[in-house]
Enzyme design. Structure first.
Site, PDB file in Angstrom:
ATOM      1  N   ASP A  65       0.755  -1.229  -0.030  1.00  0.00           N
ATOM      2  CA  ASP A  65      -0.029   0.287  -0.075  1.00  0.00           C
ATOM      3  C   ASP A  65       0.794   1.310   0.129  1.00  0.00           C
ATOM      4  OD1 ASP A  65      -2.589  -1.519   0.226  1.00  0.00           O
ATOM      5  OD2 ASP A  65      -2.460  -1.597   2.193  1.00  0.00           O
ATOM      6  N   GLY A 106      -5.949  -0.783  -1.095  1.00  0.00           N
ATOM      7  CA  GLY A 106      -5.954   0.536   0.037  1.00  0.00           C
ATOM      8  C   GLY A 106      -7.360   1.290   1.200  1.00  0.00           C
ATOM      9  N   GLY A 112      23.552   0.137 -22.324  1.00  0.00           N
ATOM     10  CA  GLY A 112      24.300   1.160 -21.629  1.00  0.00           C
ATOM     11  C   GLY A 112      25.479   2.753 -22.508  1.00  0.00           C
TER      12      GLY A 112
END
Ligand code: ADP
Length: 739
Positions: A175, A218, A533
């Site tokens: 949450d 939630g 990268g």
């Protein structure tokens, strides 16, 4: 590396150990309350770091219940008992709610069980309930021991020997409902689950012109609802902390029909399980559906996500977060003194911090109190700066003010994508365009990077044009790697023709979190994976941390034949244990000569008879796919901030003539430690290695030893920046949140 270097390295390792020895100490680790993805990664890190510093680590199964029951519920863990759990959701040591631990009697039993095994260090992974319990237990500890001695269960010597209980908490909760941390363990994975569903639903809703009401978890905290609404560009969101104003029914219906009128074929409404109105009365998904059907006559469906949100594999972010926090928790336990209060290890921006557990718990409870007392502004503020900024950004982007209410700035602002496409770029463009419009600017889109700009591929872009862009991968505007250098004249001409006052450049992110490689199930095999990268080893390094790799070769940390030898020997040793897999990551430009092929052949030859190798060059799939929730939101928020900054600069410059180049009129915006920071390019120039196109100092290099420690190498690890307790309310609310 010469011998001096080796001894220096060993020296610093020894110094670190002296500093931080766990010899003679025992740590108990448990998971409690609701489970969350990433809890296993945290358990693994605690066990391995504990063993690494010479402590004993015990699993406490089934949360506090196992601690109260004792017996086979408390078992010593070893290195291998946490192998192959990094990528597994839930918690392998079980979690439970335990009534007995709420009573002193239960806690007395628990104390007895810990003392019996010499455990005086406790690492609790759970929500605020579990951490509150841990704190009560710690405060009662000496009283409990006294009582055990009086009852004859333990002797006086044991009371003295185990006089103090150190407690460190890690917040595991999907949450994100805990004050004092930007992200709790599990939240990012839950967001992944929600976004997967939203993306799926959007395709079907699109076909049928439907309205979807999606209920997410939630009961008391609207984080998941808010951030998923941001990440999918939902039409409306209901949160417990910020109930809709009176008359919301009508406002919402107007908004939905306006969006349909803008040719939007679907509506998404996100509802937090605990959504309420300003009178604290619940707002349910069914009620919302009824309203849309009766008022607008739209075909409307309700989807309640439920436990899907807790399921599935933990995201790369959660694995890294949990691994960092687990290591930090052990360090905090070893550094604890009888005077240090119980603490929580948590995340602020990209930094690990320690906060007093009680302060965090109180503040978390204050949010609930504020909601109960209908002080909703306070509730939002108490949730922290990250929550507040998410809410503000959502409001700005979801609701368009009528044109006649926006004061015109008379400025033209253009948005351009450059460099390699990266997931999250479209979310950033959408956000820039909408914020720009709401600030009164005329917004222009430039197509195909600087190359397109030079050719005049530029056109005005409106609010509705960027609808639905948040979830799309790649770059809708088109991007090219070409730098503006060659066609500066033509570009300047375009700037003049369209009277562009400011340019927002979105590009250069080469960080996506799509490295997932599961090597489980195969025996005696080493996977060698090449990541992208350029010269920046971020992906290789973080990917290695998230996947529990054995080595990651990067440009920033030079390696030689001795390192390669040590790695091969390490893997050979590892194959003798029950963990018969290896994973090695190699950044594409880490070394000119030690290529992926070379490393593959070297490992194959040296591992003959012990393990075999496979190699995989991930290539462009790393730039593809739909953006993760983090990238969508990061793109959205950072771009909104950039646009606001541009507006301020434009205002400052008004009336100062046509030329106003100052040092800070060209800036790069990004996360620096805990904050979002605008850095003038002039300053960044000094901090950049232009040859390799990377910053001279990379924050994540500090995390490198972490991967090594967790893969059983000897490495020293720098602890959280100050390594000290901070206070939860001292963190600047005035500063913009980093994530
Ligand atoms: P979460 O940790 O996810 O918030 P809970 O609130 O259900 O979940 O707490 C989990 C467990 O922690 C409870 O079942 C109980 O054993 C323990 N606990 C919670 N609050 C307390 C308390 N005030 N005192 C003692 N133990 C507690």
């Amino acid at each position: 590396m010469d011998d001096d270097d080796v001894s220096a390295r060993k020296g610093s390792f020894r110094k670190f150990l002296e500093h931080l020895s766990g010899a003679g100490k025992a740590i108990g680790v448990l998971t409690s309350g609701g489970d969350a993805q990433g809890m296993n990664a945290a358990v693994r890190a605690v066990v391995r770091m504990g063993i690494y510093v010479g402590a004993k680590v015990y699993f406490i199964y089934e949360g506090y219940q196992g601690m109260v029951d004792g017996g086979s519920n408390i078992v010593e863990a070893n290195w291998e008992s946490v192998s192959s759990i990094l990528q597994v959701g839930g918690t392998i040591i079980g979690s439970a709610r335990c009534k007995a631990f709420r009573t002193r009697e239960g806690r007395l039993k628990a104390a007895g069980n810990l003392v019996q095994r010499g455990i005086t260090n406790l690492c609790v992974i759970g929500g605020d309930g579990s951490l509150t319990g841990a704190n009560i237990f710690r405060k009662e500890w000496s009283g409990l021991l006294k009582e055990l001695a009086e009852n004859g269960d333990i002797d006086r010597e044991e009371v003295q020997k185990h006089a103090y209980l150190n407690v460190v908490g890690m917040v595991g909760s999907i949450d994100n409902d805990f004050c004092g941390t930007d992200m709790t363990i599990g939240t990012d994975s839950a967001l992944h689950r929600i976004i997967e569903v939203v993306d799926a639903i959007m395709t079907t809703a699109q076909s049928h012109q439907r309205t979807f009401v999606l209920e997410v978890m939630g009961r008391h905290c609207g984080y998941l609802a808010l951030v998923s609404a941001l990440a999918c560009g939902a039409d409306w969101v209901f949160l417990p902390e910020s109930p809709p104003e009176e008359g919301w029914q009508e406002n919402m219906c107007i908004k939905l029909s306006e969006n349909r009128a803008r040719k939007k074929r679907l509506n998404i409404i996100i509802v937090a399980e605990g959504a309420i109105d300003t009178q604290n009365k619940p707002i349910t998904s069914e009620q919302i559906k009824e309203l849309v059907v009766t008022q607008l006559g739209y075909d409307t469906r309700v989807t309640i996500l439920g436990h899907v949100q807790r399921g599935g594999t933990p995201s790369a972010f959660d694995r890294i977060l949990a691994s960092r926090m687990g290591v930090e928790a052990v360090v905090a336990l070893l550094q604890a003194t009888p005077e240090t209060p119980a603490c929580v290890v948590s995340l602020s921006g990209n930094q690990a911090v320690r906060l007093p557990l009680v302060e965090c718990v109180h503040m978390t409870q204050d949010v609930q109190k504020a909601m109960d007392e209908r002080r909703f502004k306070d509730a939002v503020r108490l949730r922290g700066r990250s929550f507040e900024s998410n809410l503000n950004t959502y409001k700005r982007l979801a609701i368009k003010m009528p044109d006649d209410q926006i004061p015109k700035s008379n400025c033209n602002v253009a948005v351009i994508n450059v460099g390699a496409p990266a997931a999250g770029m479209n979310a950033a463009v959408r956000s820039a365009v909408r914020v720009g419009i709401s600030e009164g600017h005329k917004m222009f889109a430039i197509y195909d990077g600087f190359e397109g700009f030079a050719k005049g591929q530029i056109k005005e872009i409106g609010w509705a044009d960027v609808g639905g862009w948040t979830g799309q991968g790649g770059s809708i505007l088109g991007t090219k790697r070409t730098l503006p250098g060659k066609s500066l004249e033509a570009i300047a001409e375009q700037m003049r023709t369209h009277s562009i006052n400011a340019l927002l450049i979105i590009g250069g992110f080469e960080t996506c979190d799509r490295i997932k490689q599961s090597a489980s199930g195969t025996k005696r095999r080493v996977f060698i994976i090449e990541t992208m990268g350029g010269y920046c080893g971020y992906l290789a390094n973080m990917g290695a941390l998230a996947a529990g790799a054995d080595a990651a070769y990067i440009f920033e940390e030079p390696f030689d034949i001795r390192d390669l030898q040590a790695n091969v020997e390490h893997l050979t040793e590892k194959m003798k244990t029950t963990i018969q897999r290896g994973l090695v990551l190699r950044n594409e430009s880490c070394s000119e000569h030690y290529t992926t092929d070379f490393i593959y052949h070297l490992y194959s030859e040296e591992g003959k008879g012990v393990f075999d190798c496979r190699k995989n060059v991930l290539g462009h799939m790393q730039q593809g796919g739909a953006p993760s929730p983090f990238d969508r939101n990061f793109g959205t928020k950072i771009s909104a901030r950039a646009m606001q900054w541009l507006s301020t600069k434009l205002k400052e410059a008004q009336g100062k003539g046509r030329r106003f180049v100052t040092d800070d009129s060209i800036c790069v915006l990004g996360i620096s430690k805990r904050n979002l920071l605008f850095q003038p390019v002039a300053q960044l120039k000094k901090e950049t290695d232009f040859e390799h196109r990377i910053p001279k100092e990379q924050w994540w290099l500090k995390l490198r030893p972490l991967m090594k420690i967790l893969a059983k190498y000897k490495a020293s690890y720098e602890v959280s920046d100050p390594g000290q307790l901070e206070h939860v309310h001292h963190r600047g609310h005035e500063e913009p949140a980093a994530i």
